[in-house]
Design a protein around this motif. Sequence first.
Motif, short mmCIF file in Angstrom:
data_model
loop_
_atom_site.label_atom_id
_atom_site.label_comp_id
_atom_site.label_asym_id
_atom_site.label_seq_id
_atom_site.Cartn_x
_atom_site.Cartn_y
_atom_site.Cartn_z
N UNK A 366 1.09 -1.40 0.06
CA UNK A 366 -0.08 0.02 0.11
C UNK A 366 0.75 1.29 -0.01
N UNK A 367 2.03 1.52 0.78
CA UNK A 367 2.64 2.57 0.97
C UNK A 367 3.30 3.12 -0.42
N UNK A 368 3.49 1.93 -1.23
CA UNK A 368 4.11 2.20 -2.77
C UNK A 368 3.10 2.24 -3.86
N UNK A 369 1.87 2.16 -3.69
CA UNK A 369 0.93 2.34 -4.87
C UNK A 369 0.75 3.78 -5.41
N UNK A 370 0.60 3.91 -6.61
CA UNK A 370 0.08 5.01 -7.17
C UNK A 370 -1.57 4.74 -7.45
N UNK A 371 -1.95 5.89 -8.08
CA UNK A 371 -3.51 5.87 -8.36
C UNK A 371 -3.62 4.83 -9.41
N UNK A 372 -2.96 4.79 -10.17
CA UNK A 372 -2.99 3.90 -11.51
C UNK A 372 -2.71 2.40 -11.19
N UNK A 373 -1.71 2.11 -10.24
CA UNK A 373 -1.55 0.75 -9.76
C UNK A 373 -2.62 0.30 -8.98
N UNK A 374 -3.18 1.42 -7.88
CA UNK A 374 -4.28 0.80 -7.05
C UNK A 374 -5.69 0.43 -8.10
N UNK A 375 -5.82 1.23 -9.10
CA UNK A 375 -7.02 0.99 -9.65
C UNK A 375 -6.88 -0.40 -10.54
N UNK A 376 -5.67 -0.68 -11.05
CA UNK A 376 -5.40 -1.95 -11.62
C UNK A 376 -5.44 -3.12 -10.83
N UNK A 377 -5.20 -2.83 -9.49
CA UNK A 377 -5.27 -3.96 -8.71
C UNK A 377 -6.73 -4.40 -8.10
N UNK A 378 -7.48 -2.98 -7.91
CA UNK A 378 -8.78 -3.34 -7.46
C UNK A 378 -9.55 -3.82 -8.64
N UNK A 379 -9.26 -3.50 -9.91
CA UNK A 379 -10.03 -4.17 -10.97
C UNK A 379 -9.61 -5.51 -10.83
N UNK A 380 -8.64 -5.82 -10.59
CA UNK A 380 -8.30 -7.59 -10.78
C UNK A 380 -8.78 -8.35 -9.77
N UNK A 381 -8.99 -7.59 -8.69
CA UNK A 381 -9.59 -8.07 -7.38
C UNK A 381 -11.04 -8.29 -7.70
N UNK A 382 -11.78 -7.33 -8.20
CA UNK A 382 -13.24 -7.42 -8.46
C UNK A 382 -13.42 -8.50 -9.53
N UNK A 383 -12.89 -8.52 -10.48
CA UNK A 383 -12.62 -9.67 -11.66
C UNK A 383 -12.75 -11.07 -11.28
N UNK A 384 -11.73 -11.34 -10.30
CA UNK A 384 -11.39 -12.66 -9.79
C UNK A 384 -12.23 -12.97 -8.51
N UNK A 385 -13.26 -13.80 -8.74
CA UNK A 385 -14.07 -14.14 -7.94
C UNK A 385 -13.51 -14.96 -6.46
N UNK A 386 -12.36 -15.50 -6.78
CA UNK A 386 -11.52 -16.20 -5.89
C UNK A 386 -10.95 -15.22 -5.01
N UNK A 387 -10.72 -14.27 -5.39
CA UNK A 387 -10.39 -12.88 -4.57
C UNK A 387 -11.39 -12.24 -3.95
N UNK A 388 -12.49 -11.84 -4.64
CA UNK A 388 -13.43 -11.10 -4.10
C UNK A 388 -14.26 -11.87 -2.99
N UNK A 389 -14.44 -13.09 -3.07
CA UNK A 389 -15.07 -13.84 -2.21
C UNK A 389 -14.25 -14.81 -0.98
N UNK A 390 -12.97 -14.48 -1.12
CA UNK A 390 -12.02 -14.99 -0.07
C UNK A 390 -12.45 -14.43 1.32
N UNK A 391 -12.28 -15.28 2.41
CA UNK A 391 -12.94 -14.86 3.73
C UNK A 391 -12.21 -13.69 4.31
N UNK A 392 -11.01 -13.39 4.05
CA UNK A 392 -10.33 -12.06 4.65
C UNK A 392 -10.10 -10.72 3.93
N UNK A 393 -10.76 -11.15 2.60
CA UNK A 393 -10.66 -9.82 1.68
C UNK A 393 -11.28 -8.63 2.07
N UNK A 394 -12.68 -8.96 2.52
CA UNK A 394 -13.34 -7.59 3.04
C UNK A 394 -12.47 -6.94 4.19
N UNK A 395 -11.75 -7.52 5.00
CA UNK A 395 -11.00 -6.69 5.93
C UNK A 395 -9.90 -6.29 5.34
#
Length: 466
Positions: A366-395
């Motif tokens: 997180x301390x190293x992220x740019x806005x572009x890198x954050x957006x790309x990571x969140x897009x990949x997070x949302x697109x992958x159900x294995x990430x979006x529905x993993x137990x610890x991910x909402x936290x």
Amino acid sequence: MSQVWSPSTRPLVEEAWRCYNSGAIRASIAATWTAVTADIITKLTRLADDGDNAAVPFRDEVARARANGLTREGVRAMQNIEATLLDKAASLELIDTIGVRELERIREDRNLCVHPSLRGDGDVYEPRPEVARGHLAVALTTLLTHPPIQGGKVLEAFTAYICDPLFVPTLPHIRATFFDRVRVATRRTLARFAAKHAVLEIGPIGQLPAAEHADRMAAALRAFAGRDRELVREVVAEQRDKFHVLGGGPQLRALTRLGDQDYFWGLVDEPLTERLREMLVAPAPVAWEPLPVDVTASLALVRSPYVRERIPSLVTRFDALSTFHRMAVVEASPDPYFVPMVAALLKEAVNYRMGERAGRILVQHAPFLTVEALGAALAAWYDNKECRHATDMPEFAVALFHGTTHLGPAGAAAFVAFLTKVQEHEEPGTYYSYPGLDTALQTAGYPPPHRPMAPRPPLQPSSDRS
């Protein structure tokens, strides 16, 4: 640095400074020398009280002089003590021979200030303001701001600190304690000592494993390099001949702990670079077997531009790793170099456990992220159900939001867009609608646009007409 001054020294230093500011130059020089004498007497007395036998005779001599008070004998005794004070401070390692010479100049100018008859032509000595200022600066840097610890005892204290069971590599503290507050000669001694143990993996007998001790010394070298990189480069280079004849294990571990620092590469010639390359790019275990800790640490050196320049094949070796192994390497050594890879790790997660691990890695970065890198990571997070529905991910989403506050409103907008998409496909209020992130955004003043509530069915007229 003021915390290392004795209580009797601070008022004298402040008086010297006030005299200088008011134009009383002779008085400033006299007060500076008074501060020097008071400081040395206080520190040597403290050494004796702390059990230094070499300082005990001096403490007793001062006590006898003080017992005579303002008598002729007492004044003469204190004059005799003052006459040899700088030599005594040097013999007990409060100052070195250069310090003696610098402080001696203050004493000579002080004598000219308080004894104007010393000039043969009868003129009164008129010191320039810059002389007083220079004397005060010399007194502060040579003596007054340093603790009452001898050179040898500083080394003992440094060794004990490194071997402390509760050691934490807090670089600003190491730098302040064992570099900023010691003399120049002692700094070199400490830096050379740390370099020898960090490079050659020489451990303290019976206290710590040699490799762990070397890792701690490497942290101390990093702290020292923050103040004087050239000094660290010199003392590390002094270990070159001994380092070249070490075994492969110690050499590879030294590369792992120091390879991301420029001063390490002064040790390494081309043949040794080739040897390190062959050890560094050795085959890793099969795709789903955990990487050994030492292999993980060595592969993580790909983050260093110095290593990538000298061992470019390591980049190819890292890129060829399985997703499982790349996660292990990136997780072990968070670094800006790995930021572009984090979104790929989120995309490549094939089960919930890998999704959680990728989320944890994202939070680490997180301390190293740019806005572009954050957006790309969140897009990949949302697109992958294995990430979006993993137990610890909402936290993890909440932790990531708090960890990227440096991105400001643009970063928050990326989270709002992410949460909006999530809530379009999840039942409101359920765990995987990320209610914690929703709350965090609203608390920070970035409420996401919620989807409208489903309309309620119209009320039916009551059949009871009574």
